[in-house]
Design a protein around this motif. Structure first.
Motif, PDB file in Angstrom:
ATOM      1  N   HIS A  21       0.825  -1.214   0.000  1.00 47.40           N
ATOM      2  CA  HIS A  21       0.000   0.000   0.000  1.00 47.40           C
ATOM      3  C   HIS A  21       0.859   1.264   0.000  1.00 47.40           C
ATOM      4  O   HIS A  21       0.494   2.271  -0.606  1.00 47.40           O
ATOM      5  CB  HIS A  21      -0.937  -0.007   1.220  1.00 47.40           C
ATOM      6  N   ASN A  22       1.997   1.233   0.684  1.00 43.91           N
ATOM      7  CA  ASN A  22       2.870   2.409   0.807  1.00 43.91           C
ATOM      8  C   ASN A  22       4.006   2.428  -0.212  1.00 43.91           C
ATOM      9  O   ASN A  22       4.892   3.284  -0.117  1.00 43.91           O
ATOM     10  CB  ASN A  22       3.452   2.491   2.225  1.00 43.91           C
ATOM     11  N   GLY A  23       4.007   1.477  -1.153  1.00 43.04           N
ATOM     12  CA  GLY A  23       5.073   1.426  -2.143  1.00 43.04           C
ATOM     13  C   GLY A  23       6.427   1.092  -1.540  1.00 43.04           C
ATOM     14  O   GLY A  23       7.463   1.571  -1.993  1.00 43.04           O
ATOM     15  N   GLU A  24       6.424   0.278  -0.499  1.00 46.49           N
ATOM     16  CA  GLU A  24       7.649  -0.059   0.241  1.00 46.49           C
ATOM     17  C   GLU A  24       8.088  -1.506   0.030  1.00 46.49           C
ATOM     18  O   GLU A  24       8.877  -2.033   0.816  1.00 46.49           O
ATOM     19  CB  GLU A  24       7.447   0.189   1.743  1.00 46.49           C
ATOM     20  N   GLU A  25       7.582  -2.168  -1.029  1.00 44.91           N
ATOM     21  CA  GLU A  25       8.000  -3.551  -1.271  1.00 44.91           C
ATOM     22  C   GLU A  25       9.518  -3.592  -1.374  1.00 44.91           C
ATOM     23  O   GLU A  25      10.130  -2.724  -1.972  1.00 44.91           O
ATOM     24  CB  GLU A  25       7.401  -4.114  -2.561  1.00 44.91           C
ATOM     25  N   GLY A  26      10.109  -4.596  -0.761  1.00 43.52           N
ATOM     26  CA  GLY A  26      11.561  -4.747  -0.775  1.00 43.52           C
ATOM     27  C   GLY A  26      12.269  -3.994   0.330  1.00 43.52           C
ATOM     28  O   GLY A  26      13.474  -4.118   0.490  1.00 43.52           O
ATOM     29  N   SER A  27      11.531  -3.196   1.088  1.00 43.68           N
ATOM     30  CA  SER A  27      12.132  -2.470   2.201  1.00 43.68           C
ATOM     31  C   SER A  27      12.396  -3.411   3.369  1.00 43.68           C
ATOM     32  O   SER A  27      11.882  -4.527   3.430  1.00 43.68           O
ATOM     33  CB  SER A  27      11.193  -1.353   2.689  1.00 43.68           C
ATOM     34  N   PHE A  28      13.165  -2.933   4.308  1.00 43.40           N
ATOM     35  CA  PHE A  28      13.380  -3.634   5.566  1.00 43.40           C
ATOM     36  C   PHE A  28      12.344  -3.157   6.564  1.00 43.40           C
ATOM     37  O   PHE A  28      11.929  -1.998   6.533  1.00 43.40           O
ATOM     38  CB  PHE A  28      14.767  -3.319   6.138  1.00 43.40           C
ATOM     39  N   LEU A  29      11.951  -4.029   7.469  1.00 42.69           N
ATOM     40  CA  LEU A  29      11.113  -3.646   8.599  1.00 42.69           C
ATOM     41  C   LEU A  29      12.032  -3.454   9.796  1.00 42.69           C
ATOM     42  O   LEU A  29      12.675  -4.398  10.248  1.00 42.69           O
ATOM     43  CB  LEU A  29      10.076  -4.735   8.915  1.00 42.69           C
ATOM     44  N   ARG A  30      12.132  -2.223  10.277  1.00 37.16           N
ATOM     45  CA  ARG A  30      12.928  -1.957  11.470  1.00 37.16           C
ATOM     46  C   ARG A  30      12.038  -2.113  12.695  1.00 37.16           C
ATOM     47  O   ARG A  30      10.970  -1.527  12.776  1.00 37.16           O
ATOM     48  CB  ARG A  30      13.509  -0.552  11.452  1.00 37.16           C
ATOM     49  N   VAL A  31      12.485  -2.923  13.650  1.00 40.20           N
ATOM     50  CA  VAL A  31      11.821  -3.064  14.946  1.00 40.20           C
ATOM     51  C   VAL A  31      12.779  -2.456  15.964  1.00 40.20           C
ATOM     52  O   VAL A  31      13.947  -2.841  16.032  1.00 40.20           O
ATOM     53  CB  VAL A  31      11.512  -4.536  15.274  1.00 40.20           C
ATOM     54  N   ALA A  32      12.284  -1.480  16.728  1.00 39.50           N
ATOM     55  CA  ALA A  32      13.169  -0.709  17.596  1.00 39.50           C
ATOM     56  C   ALA A  32      12.547  -0.452  18.960  1.00 39.50           C
ATOM     57  O   ALA A  32      11.348  -0.653  19.162  1.00 39.50           O
ATOM     58  CB  ALA A  32      13.505   0.614  16.920  1.00 39.50           C
ATOM     59  N   VAL A  33      13.386   0.016  19.849  1.00 39.59           N
ATOM     60  CA  VAL A  33      12.978   0.428  21.191  1.00 39.59           C
ATOM     61  C   VAL A  33      13.493   1.844  21.390  1.00 39.59           C
ATOM     62  O   VAL A  33      14.617   2.164  21.010  1.00 39.59           O
ATOM     63  CB  VAL A  33      13.593  -0.498  22.264  1.00 39.59           C
ATOM     64  N   LYS A  34      12.647   2.701  21.970  1.00 39.07           N
ATOM     65  CA  LYS A  34      13.083   4.060  22.278  1.00 39.07           C
ATOM     66  C   LYS A  34      12.570   4.439  23.654  1.00 39.07           C
ATOM     67  O   LYS A  34      11.647   3.814  24.184  1.00 39.07           O
ATOM     68  CB  LYS A  34      12.588   5.031  21.212  1.00 39.07           C
ATOM     69  N   GLY A  35      13.167   5.435  24.243  1.00 36.25           N
ATOM     70  CA  GLY A  35      12.731   5.918  25.544  1.00 36.25           C
ATOM     71  C   GLY A  35      11.406   6.634  25.426  1.00 36.25           C
ATOM     72  O   GLY A  35      11.105   7.248  24.411  1.00 36.25           O
ATOM     73  N   GLY A  36      10.587   6.538  26.488  1.00 41.82           N
ATOM     74  CA  GLY A  36       9.318   7.248  26.520  1.00 41.82           C
ATOM     75  C   GLY A  36       8.171   6.338  26.892  1.00 41.82           C
ATOM     76  O   GLY A  36       8.358   5.163  27.174  1.00 41.82           O
ATOM     77  N   GLY A  37       6.987   6.902  26.901  1.00 45.90           N
ATOM     78  CA  GLY A  37       5.801   6.144  27.281  1.00 45.90           C
ATOM     79  C   GLY A  37       5.643   6.090  28.786  1.00 45.90           C
ATOM     80  O   GLY A  37       6.524   6.486  29.542  1.00 45.90           O
ATOM     81  N   CYS A  38       4.529   5.583  29.229  1.00 46.86           N
ATOM     82  CA  CYS A  38       4.206   5.541  30.659  1.00 46.86           C
ATOM     83  C   CYS A  38       5.199   4.710  31.463  1.00 46.86           C
ATOM     84  O   CYS A  38       5.501   5.030  32.606  1.00 46.86           O
ATOM     85  CB  CYS A  38       2.809   4.948  30.865  1.00 46.86           C
ATOM     86  N   SER A  39       5.696   3.629  30.871  1.00 46.02           N
ATOM     87  CA  SER A  39       6.568   2.710  31.615  1.00 46.02           C
ATOM     88  C   SER A  39       8.052   2.923  31.340  1.00 46.02           C
ATOM     89  O   SER A  39       8.883   2.266  31.946  1.00 46.02           O
ATOM     90  CB  SER A  39       6.191   1.257  31.301  1.00 46.02           C
TER      91      SER A  39
END
Length: 120
Positions: A21-39
């Motif tokens: 849908h976003n024209g991103e075929e062949g892209s990598f999926l980055r899974v990340a962690v960042k600071g923030g949020g309630c916990s």
């Protein structure tokens, strides 16, 4: 032996649909962690074209996944699923390293990393 991040078949289908849908075929999926949020820590997912010098690469269901070297210990054994209900759908993240999470499930902390909690 499990990967740092595991995606279910339902999540893979949804990720592929989003890529298409976003024209991103062949892209990598980055899974990340960042600071923030309630916990203190929050999850992030995005499509990227480039592999960083300190990225670990995985592949599941023909999806190329990137996890930074620094995020890998926090995410180790995490499963990403996609659930559909009458109210809509969304990704769920099950992280065995999380010792506490907020009510929405998108913020968490681990025994060794509390991140930077924000007021919610």
């Amino acid at each position: 032996m499990s990967d740092v991040v595991n995606i279910t078949e339902a999540a893979a289908f949804q990720i592929k649909e989003m890529m298409k849908h976003n024209g991103e075929e062949g892209s990598f999926l980055r899974v990340a962690v960042k600071g923030g949020g309630c916990s203190g820590l929050s999850y992030g997912m995005a499509f990227e074209q480039e592999v960083g010098e300190k990225d670990q690469q995985l592949e599941q269901f023909d999806i190329k996944i990137l996890v930074s070297e620094g995020d890998a210990p926090i995410l180790n054994g995490t499963t990403i699923d996609y659930k559909q209900s009458m109210m809509g759908g969304g990704f769920t993240i099950d992280n065995p390293n999380a010792i506490a999470s907020c009510g929405c499930g998108s913020s968490f902390r681990t025994a060794t990393n509390t991140g930077t909690p924000e007021n919610c």
